[in-house]
Design an enzyme around this catalytic site. Structure first.
Site, PDB file in Angstrom:
ATOM      1  CB  SER A 157     149.706  18.042  34.237  1.00 18.39           C
ATOM      2  OG  SER A 157     148.662  19.013  33.379  1.00 18.39           O
ATOM      3  CG  ASP A 324     153.788  16.888  27.295  1.00 17.07           C
ATOM      4  OD1 ASP A 324     152.900  17.780  27.363  1.00 17.07           O
ATOM      5  OD2 ASP A 324     153.913  16.801  28.840  1.00 17.07           O
ATOM      6  CG  HIS A 357     150.336  16.523  29.033  1.00 16.20           C
ATOM      7  ND1 HIS A 357     151.645  16.861  29.806  1.00 16.20           N
ATOM      8  CD2 HIS A 357     149.433  17.002  29.928  1.00 16.20           C
ATOM      9  CE1 HIS A 357     150.644  17.162  30.709  1.00 16.20           C
ATOM     10  NE2 HIS A 357     149.566  17.880  30.864  1.00 16.20           N
TER      11      HIS A 357
END
Lengths: 385, 385
Positions: A157, A324, A357
């Site tokens: 991320s 995600d 995610h």
């Protein structure tokens, strides 16, 4: 910890502090005259100093990535599934460094620290940070630790954005770049969710314009709301359906209203929100979401990711997760396409996972296998170095 | 209105009020002794009373679906693209009824009305409503207007849920059911977003436990935040990207922070939020999102949509939009699959559109053509009736 620490755990770890007194000029033009970074290390640096791995944390992460701080800890560090003896980031072979980023609220200099010029808490006056500021401060930590070149820089991320920026800013100081569930830049939708999170915090009267520590208030509800927004976007629709469905926690479907039924998902979100708001600093949350919003790897390269990566000299592993939707596989393929066009060695995998995610934090067998296999290669190289 | 009212507009319309003094027992067990519904009509009821169409509104909709209230109006009703002479819902042929639902804040009895028992504003004490309560109250409006059987009941999103509930509760009182961008029930993710919206409202000190009218406060920021959350989920990622990208409204990417840059999408959301919070009632928003959360068409039919639809006697048109992730095409196909299994006549189309959930309010040519073609069929039948 009782009973959970096995031979695959790094065991009890103690955070350390590094003080830096050389001024750091930030992307915003302001200068931090001195600052501290809190960090942990797992495993041992070899004589050649060729086996060091840097872990870059995501939005609400920190330096405590593996092991336990005390035998009483109920939970290990946030990436304990991946870091330890015999784990993908194998501490029998690698020297792993994990820090709390500048601007954080877990010990490194940030909005909750004292501004030496005023003697007051920085609060909302802490300088705005960009991903590159983190990378520069991490490079100084590498200097401090005597690490000239990382075997790998790894991040998921927002952490993946730091890893990519490393490859551009310090091309000779990393051999591998591992980018997990990340993107070249945020979409308008991503920015919109972050904006709502920030507004929820700022609308809380307890925020007091960011001076809540001075005013002895707390934007607890606002921060909880911000976390709830984030949390929904980190989970996939399917993961939420599997976890909660439409199950009721109490009451009946007919009654509803204030006194009536409540879906499981509601109370789960409330719990998550209130847990977070008790442990995270609101100004740090605002600062970090802004760094995320403004990250745009290729901006100063004519908006051309191929041009951006053309200066990189490391190899890349790029991983994405099928469900995600915050940083979808499509966004990872944009990274991969640019790397291929630049003739950079790149390995890519889209991992089937229903966790959204958040899958990048989960012990998904294929994910761990892929990481382990890639890092085995990294290890062979660093042994040979 | 200046210059925008063409021959395809229904022109100036005047809302009417219908008073009902027969007690309405609600799903929650409470009873409304009397209530008012505000509504508009477009076109003329034919002698056979066979050409009436009911429009059911979505979360933040109201009775003003077409035309203008005064020559000074800048904008027409919310579905003016679809309702008017020569438009898909052709008022040269149909008598169209559009109401503000019970619990609304545009004139029908709701939280902003006076509770006759206390002489005070209802506020948060207004009874909880379920979609079936709306359908029952709409059936009474049909009685009041002398309409025994609707040629069609049409609704998008929450409106589509009302249309489906009509088909189950009053199978003999509609010949066609048009369900646009809707679902048999909300997903956990849908509920989670609504929960955040409600919490944003309730966390605003101006909410005053729902008694903001009595306290002369307003939860303006909370309602604005709620609307912003909704707004993101109504748009597709692509639509937001096309509309805003990462364009800056002001400042530079380096400066950032409070005084720095702002993305277009941020100021757009803030504008949308503040517009909405000035025109919508917070208790109504909470009430309507709860009705949405608790809707579950097949719950009392053993969670079997096929069993639920087995009592229906009308024909169905089901429409979905390719980029709608709040009520995705998959959710519409669940409706269609159940209808096919029940041998109900059903027409289904997934319309390619980048507008997300909001596409159901947009003048997308293929969408208007499909609606027009279907309603042409409805018209042939009602002419023959």
């Amino acid at each position: 910890m009782a009973g959970t620490m096995t031979s695959s755990s790094v065991g009890i770890v103690t955070p350390r502090r590094a003080q830096f007194s050389e001024a750091l000029r930030l992307a915003c033009g302001r200068v931090l005259q001195n600052y501290e970074l809190v960090y942990e290390t797992y495993g041992s640096l070899n004589a050649e100093r060729s086996n060091a791995i840097l872990i870059c944390h995501a939005l609400s992460g920190h330096h405590h990535a593996a092991g336990y701080h005390s035998p009483e800890d109920r939970k290990p560090g946030w990436w304990d599934e991946c870091i330890g003896p015999g784990k993908p980031v194998d501490t029998n072979h690698f020297f792993v460094v994990s820090l709390n980023n500048l601007g954080g609220c877990h010990g490194s200099t940030g909005p909750t620290s004292i501004n030496p010029e005023t003697g007051q808490v920085w609060g909302p006056d802490f300088p705005a940070l960009r991903v590159r500021d983190w990378v520069h401060s991490q490079a100084r930590l590498a200097d401090y630790l005597g690490i000239e070149c990382w075997a790998a820089v790894i991040g998921g991320s927002l952490g993946g954005m730091q890893a990519m920026r490393w490859a551009l800013l310090y091309p000779d100081r990393l051999r591998h770049c591992v980018v997990i569930a990340s993107a070249l830049k945020l979409s308008a939708q991503n920015i919109a969710f972050n904006e709502i999170a920030r507004q929820a915090i700022q609308a809380d009267p307890g925020f007091a314009g960011g001076h809540y520590l001075r005013e002895e208030t707390l934007p607890a509800q606002g921060l909880a709301l911000a976390r709830m927004v984030g949390h929904i976007t980190y989970l996939s629709d399917d993961a939420m359906a599997n976890k909660f469905g439409r199950d009721l926690r109490s009451g009946s479907l007919e009654l509803g209203g204030e006194q009536g039924a409540e879906f499981q998902v509601q109370s789960y979100l409330r719990y998550q929100g209130s847990q977070f708001s008790g442990s995270f600093d609101a100004n740090t949350y605002i600062l970090m979401t802004r760094a995320l919003d403004y990250f745009d790897l290729a901006r100063e390269y004519g908006d051309d990711p191929v041009a951006a990566f053309s200066g990189a000299r490391c190899s890349f592993l790029v991983l994405s997760f099928s469900t995600d939707w915050r940083f979808s596989p499509r966004r990872s393929r944009e990274i991969v396409d640019a790397l291929i066009a630049t003739d950079r060695p790149v390995t890519y995998a889209e991992i089937q996972a229903d966790g959204g995610h958040d899958a990048f934090l989960m012990p998904i067998p294929r994910y761990l296998q892929l990481l382990a296999a890639y890092l085995q290669r990294v290890r062979s190289e660093s042994d040979a170095a």
